[in-house]
Write a protein that holds these residues in place. Structure first.
Motif: not given
Length: 335
Positions: A251-256, A324-329
């Motif tokens: 929902g925040q703009g992450f896609e695979i 997960a840590a990278k996406l949190a940043e």
């Protein structure tokens, strides 16, 4: 007298010459029932090209192939006994009377003689990096052999574009013209091998419905370019955690964008359904010649590239926790 005549007949049978455009294999086996089917599978074509039956623990092939030397797989019906070998358009023998196919003594092919001597050295090496070095040593020392092109086509993404180019340039024109040489040439044409800090490289590939998808269609988002396959155990094990991450940050703009290295569509789509993977999936169903793996220099899976919203590669080979840590940043966090 009957035994003598039978022995003479087998000797004649074993050395029937191949015709000019074919090769022959006279085989002896151990304890295989009459009627057992033996098959030849063309490595490049990926299909069965001939079959025969075992009679009195012997079998015989006289088969035409598009070119020589050529790599084939000889195997029994259930695949429990098999042997990869190189054939020339000559009369060959395969003696498995004391062993199975894998340890059989093969004669009559100079190409297989060279390959067998090399494989004995390589198979004795336990360390993967050392094994690859031995393979590259062979390719460097035998630029006139199709075996060298076959080896390099397997390890080209592992050793990288620069080393592949150096070895390829030493090959004879005849070796460059083989199917393996053409695969290497295609790799050298496509290989960009972008690294962290570089801009991503675009490509187009079909999704499960056959519709073309471009990586650039996802520009402006944080994209995980994921390389996987249905047969990749570690990939499948990691999927549940990846689903959690996807649902948390989508929902925040992450896609695979998941690139499958499957060869069969049914296996690919079944794995997507079984693991309930909600993101975008593409494949060419030609794992060894997959465009994206050639561009990005992927030599094994699982592997991935994390692409930032500015189109720059910001991570590679990220495990579940590191991703997960990278996406949190990068993103605002869970909804």
């Amino acid at each position: 007298m009957k035994q003598l005549m039978l022995s003479l007949a087998l000797v004649v049978f074993a050395y029937v010459p191949a015709s000019a455009d074919s090769f022959s294999i006279s085989g002896t086996t151990k304890d295989l029932p009459d009627g057992t089917m033996v098959y030849l599978r063309d490595y490049l074509l990926g299909k069965i090209i001939d079959s025969t039956q075992v009679i009195n623990n012997t079998f015989y092939f006289d088969t035409q192939l598009p070119s020589y030397p050529r790599e084939i797989l000889i195997l029994t019906a259930e695949g429990s006994d098999y042997r990869y070998l190189w054939v020339d358009n000559t009369a060959m023998t395969l003696d498995a009377s004391q062993t199975g196919f894998r340890e059989a003594v093969v004669t009559g092919s100079a190409t297989e003689d060279l390959n067998h001597a090399h494989r004995q050295k390589v198979d004795a090496i336990a360390d993967y990096d050392q094994m690859v070095e031995k393979e590259m040593e062979f390719a460097a020392n035998h630029p006139e052999s199709i075996i060298s092109a076959s080896i390099l086509s397997v390890y080209q993404t592992f050793v990288g574009k620069e080393r592949t180019q150096a070895l390829y340039q030493r090959f004879t024109e005849a070796v460059k013209a083989t199917a393996y040489g053409q695969q290497i040439e295609e790799f050298l044409r496509l290989a960009v091998e972008p690294k962290v800090g570089d801009r991503y490289v675009d490509f187009e590939m079909a999704d499960t419905s056959g519709m073309p998808v471009q990586l650039s269609q996802l520009e402006g988002k944080v994209i995980l370019l994921e390389f996987w396959a249905s047969w990749c155990g570690p990939c499948r094990v990691a999927n549940p955690r990846l689903i959690q991450t996807y649902e948390q940050y989508h929902g925040q703009g992450f896609e695979i964008l998941a690139v499958s290295l499957d060869a069969k569509k049914a296996s690919w789509t079944q794995a997507i359904a079984e693991d309930d993977l909600p993101w975008v999936h593409v494949s060419e169903l030609v794992p060894q010649e997959n465009t994206a793996t050639l561009i990005y220099g992927v030599s094994g899976i699982p592997d991935n590239f994390l692409i930032g919203p500015d189109d720059t590669i910001i991570g590679r080979s990220l495990g579940s926790e590191a991703l997960a840590a990278k996406l949190a940043e990068l993103l605002s966090g869970p909804e």
